[in-house]
Enzyme design. Structure first.
Site, PDB file in Angstrom:
ATOM      1  N   GLY A 113      42.469  46.784  40.129  1.00 26.78           N
ATOM      2  CA  GLY A 113      43.868  47.580  40.382  1.00 26.78           C
ATOM      3  C   GLY A 113      44.765  47.308  39.320  1.00 26.78           C
ATOM      4  O   GLY A 113      45.474  48.256  39.009  1.00 26.78           O
ATOM      5  N   GLU A 114      44.920  46.055  38.723  1.00 23.87           N
ATOM      6  CA  GLU A 114      46.107  45.473  38.123  1.00 23.87           C
ATOM      7  C   GLU A 114      45.922  46.115  36.689  1.00 23.87           C
ATOM      8  O   GLU A 114      46.818  46.566  35.906  1.00 23.87           O
ATOM      9  CB  GLU A 114      46.347  44.173  38.121  1.00 23.87           C
ATOM     10  CG  GLU A 114      47.176  43.640  38.968  1.00 23.87           C
ATOM     11  CD  GLU A 114      47.194  43.872  40.310  1.00 23.87           C
ATOM     12  OE1 GLU A 114      48.098  43.732  40.982  1.00 23.87           O
ATOM     13  OE2 GLU A 114      45.974  43.828  40.723  1.00 23.87           O
ATOM     14  N   ALA A 115      44.466  46.179  36.314  1.00 22.00           N
ATOM     15  CA  ALA A 115      44.177  46.550  34.635  1.00 22.00           C
ATOM     16  C   ALA A 115      45.073  47.589  34.088  1.00 22.00           C
ATOM     17  O   ALA A 115      45.490  47.414  32.983  1.00 22.00           O
ATOM     18  CB  ALA A 115      42.718  46.158  34.526  1.00 22.00           C
TER      19      ALA A 115
END
Length: 871
Positions: free
Chosen positions: A866-868
């Site tokens: 999710g963060e990438a």
């Protein structure tokens, strides 16, 4: 009141209603057709879209008296059922279109209106239709939704079969890496998935409805609170103030950094002596209806001594500025970075030196579902709070002392949740609900307006970052110096952590052996800082990647070549001194290089007068975890019909239901289970502590805990001959049926506050970004026309889910770069003015190039995802 007959989903329904009542409220409250979601109440999000005579209409904008006899109203409940889905609903499931799902019914109704009149739309016609009808999605990045409409249109034309759209689970085969749909998908596409505002409608008749009395200034002393007039208003049961709070009346930030100059108890539940930011809650009106509660809230009088408001980090650091929390300096935490040799002599020797200062804005989360929840005492006398929490066990610890309740008498439950993107890593509504329920001893419910949702929830913390890079004549980086401050608003929870992120990720991805840096967390009177997807890293990469572009220009090098020369290879370490978990950036840049060369040709050939074509390249990375030692728990139980999985992997759209199902199914494949035999029991504090669903940690940590618990069950079921016992045999032999698994990142350490050195994460994600834009040189308006990304998040657990996370993250990145901000309290108060991107603001031409490098510490080799895409 007026008697009206409305034709709803083909049936005449006689109703006696206030003719001024909105159609959305009539559908939801009188007919319990809660598939019509109300999220903005101003026609800006499209979640309430229904069809009136086959035209998409926002039900929140139409008084029911505008309904003309004979008109036919169709809601999501009228286009398909779980046993007979409309092709659009099936296509939505197949493409992962329902992530959090709160916008799904509105999109489906809008799409149906389009396909009813045009079964062969182009992709651009679909995007334009959604844009014109103000259908907004914060999760998907829109491309999967357009894909779904195109597939559904093909079904309606007879070119595809509805049954063929969904990927089926192979008999005794793996669903790992497939596009298998989520367990929650059918409920989401039929409008029967009850979100928090729907749950409040199922509360008992004696439930009290709450309204907040909130500060309309950003900094003030409170001289008095007069509730006498409000208490006399119709329907009012009680007006709750700080005097009614039984505990410490504060939310603890659980400070673990010893160098933090505060104690973490700086955020009141109900403000007593001071206002620290606009929207602070000063009192809670508890009444029989929402309307009565809000009317009474307007009658509460708060006597204020207005103080100077420090609305950014520059103002709060002024030597003349007041201490916002008396006794604690406004710069309350400092983080250093000391790696390798002293940098000043190296900078003096460098052939090329660049300096950059960047400011990353106070990005609003713009989650479409407003914050909402309810609270009640259950039949065991346990205070039960239901909300959008994505950190149930964390929030339990943060609010129990403030409420003044014994931990074993407090239960938190996550409602089905519209996207949060991290803001619900902080408690928001939970303590307010708890205080009101305890003070009245009645069930209570509270649903924020979109105005409250935007102005009284946390935001991405803005950061001012200075970077100095030095390189030799060949472009090899010799040293980096950084200096930054981060505006975390008035409340310190997680402020030290996000400040340390700047030290972890500024310059990350490159082998920089010598670094000196220093940063500060600043207390201001603007919105409090909370977690947001890619927590802390956009602020860091904005500075260091801009510096890399400037350095490439100064050296006369191609920006890709400069990066390729300096990325992590054998022997490199991160800015924290940690060895990278995998070395994949070289391969990712190799994958992106042909696309980069094509983009350069498009740029060179572009010749439209008054406009310019721009291309960009950057790298990003992010760790999976909470910094240092981290762990998750999960459990599995054998049942007569299959298994039951227990965990608290909170879902806010990322798909923890499907991930849990996939990890269980994969680990227990020797038993020959099908996915439907896996029952999920999730997201309560009386279940295993899986940790908060943030920092892209859950796929790694909870996934490993699920794997461990399932392997324990398999070991218990295994017979000496290698076959497996049945449920009946396990019971007969008195072998336990339930197994609790735990996974701990033992080798991780926190980063030192002086040197910034440590091993904070067991697993990292890596991504390379290539956007292409057209800029109007007169107005500055920038349009992203194409976006290519190469990404390595390890083994892909579900392809549709990972696609959706990447597309959605890129869309939020476009918003952060071009439109989104929460700065002006007069302007930035609704979704549109905060810069929420609509379909035409996000390119349809988004291409993902995947590299799957298995992670040794990830379940089946997986990292998070999710963060990438927002780094």
């Amino acid at each position: 009141m007026k008697r009206l007959t409305l034709n709803i989903n083909g049936v005449d329904r006689a109703l006696i209603v206030d003719p001024q009542k909105k159609l959305s409220d009539v559908l939801r409250e009188n007919l319990l057709l809660t598939g019509c979601k109300v999220c903005c109440d101003t026609g800006q999000c499209g979640t309430c879209t229904v069809l009136i005579d086959n035209k998409p209409i926002k039900a929140c904008m139409v008084p029911v008296e505008k309904y003309t006899a004979g008109q036919k109203i169709v809601t999501i409940e009228g286009i398909g059922t779980a046993d007979n889905l409309h092709p659009l609903q099936v296509a939505w499931m197949a493409h992962g279109g329902a992530q959090c799902g709160v916008c799904t019914p509105g999109f489906l109704m809008s799409a149906k209106a389009l396909l009813d009149k045009n079964q062969s739309p182009t992709r651009e016609e679909v995007r334009t239709w959604f844009n014109r009808n103000r259908n907004a999605c914060r999760c998907t990045g829109y491309q999967p939704l357009v894909n779904a409409v195109m597939d559904a249109a093909a079904v309606l034309r007879g070119e595809k079969k509805k049954e063929d759209l969904l990927e089926r689970a192979p008999q005794n085969g793996s669903i790992m890496g497939s596009r298998y749909h989520r367990p929650s998908a059918v409920a989401k596409v039929t409008g029967t998935w009850d979100f928090g505002a729907d749950v409040t409608m199922h509360m008992p008749p004696d439930t009290l409805h709450l309204a907040l009395v909130q500060a309309q200034v950003s900094h003030a002393n409170i001289r008095g609170i007069d509730t006498s007039e409000a208490e006399k208003m119709p329907g009012v049961v009680k007006v709750v103030t700080w005097k009614d709070v039984k505990g410490r009346n504060a939310i603890t930030g659980l400070i673990t950094f010893p160098t933090n100059k505060g104690d973490g108890w700086d955020r009141p539940i109900l403000n007593k002596d001071k206002v620290f930011q606009f929207g602070d809650a000063i009192a809670i009106v508890c009444a029989d209806t929402v309307e009565h509660a809000r009317a009474a809230a307007d009658k509460v009088k708060v006597d204020l001594e207005v103080l100077p408001a420090y609305m950014d980090g520059w103002a709060a650091q002024d030597p003349e500025a007041l201490e916002i929390h008396p006794g604690v300096p406004n710069a309350y935490y400092e983080q250093g970075v000391i790696k390798g040799e002293e940098t000043a002599p190296l900078m003096a020797k460098a052939d090329a030196v660049v300096e950059v200062e960047t400011y990353c804005s106070r990005q609003p989360h713009l989650h479409i579902e407003p914050d909402c929840g309810c609270a009640y005492f259950d039949d065991q006398g346990v205070l039960t709070i239901q909300s959008k929490s994505i950190g149930l066990h964390l929030h339990h610890a943060m609010i129990a002392p403030g409420l003044g309740i014994a931990p074993d008498k407090l239960l938190l439950i996550q409602n089905p949740t519209g996207g949060t993107f991290g803001y619900k890593f902080s408690p928001t509504i939970e303590a307010l609900l708890g205080v009101a329920c305890m003070a009245t001893e009645r069930p209570v419910s509270l649903v924020y307006t979109q105005f409250q949702n935007i102005t009284y929830t946390g935001k991405r913390s803005p950061a001012d970052v200075k970077v100095k890079l030095g390189a030799d004549k060949n472009g090899k980086l010799m040293a980096m110096e950084t200096d930054w401050w981060l505006d975390h608003g008035p409340y310190s929870e997680f402020g030290d952590l996000v400040t340390s992120r700047q030290g972890q990720f500024t310059g990350a991805g490159y082998d920089i052996k010598n670094i000196r840096g220093h940063g500060r967390t600043i207390c201001t009177n603007h919105a409090w800082g909370s977690a947001f997807r890619a927590f802390g890293s956009p602020q860091a990469f904005l500075a260091s990647e801009t510096a890399m572009d400037m350095l490439a220009e100064k050296l006369g090098m191609d920006p890709l070549d400069l990066r390729y020369l300096n990325i992590y290879r054998e022997g490199a370490t991160t800015p924290t001194g940690q060895k990278p978990d995998v070395l994949c950036l070289e391969q990712l840049l190799d994958m992106i290089r042909p696309k980069w060369e094509e983009a350069k040709k498009r740029k060179a050939a572009y010749a439209e007068p008054g406009k310019a074509y721009g291309i960009g390249l950057s790298i990003g990375m992010y760790g999976c975890g909470l910094d240092g030692p981290d762990s998750s728990e999960a459990a599995i139980e054998l049942t007569p019909t299959g298994v039951t999985a227990y965990n608290a992997w909170q879902d806010h759209g990322q798909g923890s239901d499907l991930s849990t199902q996939t990890f269980v199914h994969e680990t227990l494949r020797p038993l020959g289970l099908i996915p439907e035999q896996i029952k999920l029991v999730m997201n309560r504090t009386d279940l295993p502590n899986s940790g908060p669903a943030g920092g892209s940690r859950s796929n790694v940590f909870v996934g490993q805990a699920i794997r461990v618990s399932c392997e324990m069950l398999l070991n218990a079921m295994r017979k000496p001959d290698g076959s497996y016992r049945s449920y009946e045999e396990m019971v007969a032999e008195h072998i336990p049926l339930r197994y609790d698994g735990k996974w701990v990142a033992h080798d991780c350490t926190e980063c030192d506050p002086v040197t910034g050195q440590g091993n904070p994460f067991p697993v990292y994600m890596y991504e390379v970004f290539l956007p292409e834009v057209v800029v109007d040189l007169e107005t500055g308006k920038t349009t992203v026309v194409k976006f290519t990304t190469a990404v390595d998040v390890g083994t892909i657990i579900n392809r549709a889910t990972v696609d959706g996370q990447i597309y959605g993250g890129l869309a939020q990145g476009v918003g952060l770069a071009l439109t989104e901000d929460f700065d002006d309290l007069q302007k930035h108060t609704n979704l549109l003015d905060c810069g929420l991107p609509y379909p035409r603001d996000i390119p349809d031409n988004m291409e993902i190039l995947y590299l799957e490098t298995p992670r040794s510490e990830g379940p089946y080799g997986a990292a998070g995802v999710g963060e990438a895409p927002l780094t």
